[in-house]
Design an enzyme around this catalytic site. Structure first.
Site, PDB file in Angstrom:
ATOM      1  N   LEU A  31       0.929  -1.220  -0.002  1.00  0.00           N
ATOM      2  CA  LEU A  31      -0.095  -0.131  -0.107  1.00  0.00           C
ATOM      3  C   LEU A  31       0.742   1.352  -0.085  1.00  0.00           C
ATOM      4  O   LEU A  31       0.131   2.468   0.369  1.00  0.00           O
ATOM      5  CB  LEU A  31      -0.976  -0.041   1.258  1.00  0.00           C
ATOM      6  CG  LEU A  31      -1.895  -0.954   1.085  1.00  0.00           C
ATOM      7  CD1 LEU A  31      -2.849  -0.873   2.475  1.00  0.00           C
ATOM      8  CD2 LEU A  31      -2.942  -0.789   0.012  1.00  0.00           C
ATOM      9  N   CYS A  88       3.152  -1.248   8.780  1.00  0.00           N
ATOM     10  CA  CYS A  88       1.752  -1.166   8.316  1.00  0.00           C
ATOM     11  C   CYS A  88       0.834  -2.467   8.355  1.00  0.00           C
ATOM     12  O   CYS A  88      -0.139  -2.465   8.908  1.00  0.00           O
ATOM     13  CB  CYS A  88       1.586  -0.296   6.933  1.00  0.00           C
ATOM     14  SG  CYS A  88       2.270   1.091   7.058  1.00  0.00           S
ATOM     15  N   HIS A  89       1.149  -3.426   7.413  1.00  0.00           N
ATOM     16  CA  HIS A  89       0.572  -4.703   7.543  1.00  0.00           C
ATOM     17  C   HIS A  89       1.613  -5.811   7.565  1.00  0.00           C
ATOM     18  O   HIS A  89       1.065  -6.844   7.390  1.00  0.00           O
ATOM     19  CB  HIS A  89      -0.154  -4.712   6.026  1.00  0.00           C
ATOM     20  CG  HIS A  89      -1.215  -3.632   5.899  1.00  0.00           C
ATOM     21  ND1 HIS A  89      -0.902  -2.457   5.344  1.00  0.00           N
ATOM     22  CD2 HIS A  89      -2.512  -3.531   6.309  1.00  0.00           C
ATOM     23  CE1 HIS A  89      -1.839  -1.603   5.079  1.00  0.00           C
ATOM     24  NE2 HIS A  89      -2.704  -2.358   5.735  1.00  0.00           N
ATOM     25  N   GLY A  90       2.587  -5.787   8.186  1.00  0.00           N
ATOM     26  CA  GLY A  90       3.659  -6.746   8.441  1.00  0.00           C
ATOM     27  C   GLY A  90       4.091  -7.566   7.419  1.00  0.00           C
ATOM     28  O   GLY A  90       4.297  -8.815   7.371  1.00  0.00           O
TER      29      GLY A  90
END
Length: 273
Positions: A219, A237-239
């Site tokens: 992202l 953010c999302h690993g």
């Protein structure tokens, strides 16, 4: 213009005719003097002279055409141009008194005509060239954009095993100076276990230096260097986890970190872009 001249001629002729009629009627009567002298009739102006006067007036404006009803010398109520159209005659002449007519292709005017036409075409071509240049200049990049298009980085101050972040075209770029252990670890990875299979030799020009764009392919977050399960980068953010070669190993990111266009100007000088 001819219509206005015809109307003025009509008014003048009517005044002349009324004056002439009054003059004739007054001349036909005898004048009684106090001395009772016999009345002597005076001469009457001839109609031929009066008719020639009107002919000269009409001829100056339109033509030598007179209808049969106007032979007595009185002008018609119709304008001269309309009269000429109704009664066509080969005696119609062009009034050269007020207008000067040049034959087509007059040699005395040819040089001036060529000069005007050539000058006009030169002006049109110059304006068109200027517009094209303006369009091209407006589409080209400005100096500040060209300055950001490339970036020179001095590599002499970077220690082995450390990562430096620089800004290029508004994006962070990670420059990592890898050790021998890092190079061996990057080459020992099984390509079949990778989500986006890519050899380490394809992603680097010099095995000691790894250059990647510091934007997560998930992202667009910025990963943290020297972190994660594989010793490369970690996106909080999302690993997403990236290895020492910038390849995705774990997490939702679909692709490896992007490798920008770069080249080595010298041994310790890097040009990005």
């Amino acid at each position: 213009m001819l219509r206005v001249a015809g109307r003025r001629l009509l008014s003048v002729s009517q005044q002349r005719s009324s004056t002439a009629t009054t003059f004739v009627l007054s001349r036909d009567h005898t004048i009684d003097s106090p001395s009772s002298s016999p009345a002597v009739p005076r001469s009457v102006p001839s109609l031929s002279s009066f008719n020639s006067y009107h002919r000269s007036l009409i001829r100056g404006f339109a033509s030598q055409v007179l209808t049969q009803g106007n032979e007595v010398g009185f002008a018609s109520e119709v304008p001269a141009t309309v009269e000429a159209v109704k009664t066509p005659n080969s005696k119609i002449v062009y009034d050269n008194h007020n207008h000067e007519r040049y034959p087509p292709g007059d040699p005395s005017k040819r040089a001036f005509a060529y000069f005007v036409l050539s000058g006009g075409r030169f002006v049109y071509a110059s304006v068109l060239r200027l517009l094209v240049l303006k369009l091209i200049v407006s589409m080209s990049a400005s100096k500040d954009v060209l300055a950001l298009a490339s970036l020179e980085v001095d590599l002499g101050s970077i220690e082995p095993g450390t990562t430096v972040t620089v800004k290029w075209r508004g994006k962070p770029v990670f420059i990592r100076r890898r050790t021998e252990d890092d190079i061996k670890l990057a080459n020992s990875v099984d390509l079949g276990s990778l989500r986006d299979p890519q050899e380490d030799a394809v992603r680097v020009k010099n095995p000691e230096w790894l250059v990647v764009v510091g934007v997560c392919t998930h992202l667009g977050c910025i990963p943290l260097p020297n972190a994660g399960d594989y010793g490369g980068w970690f996106c909080p953010c999302h690993g997403s986890h990236y290895d020492i070669s910038g390849r995705i190993r774990k997490g939702p990111a679909p692709y490896n970190l992007e490798v920008p266009t770069y080249s080595f100007l010298e041994e310790n000088k890097l040009l990005i872009g």
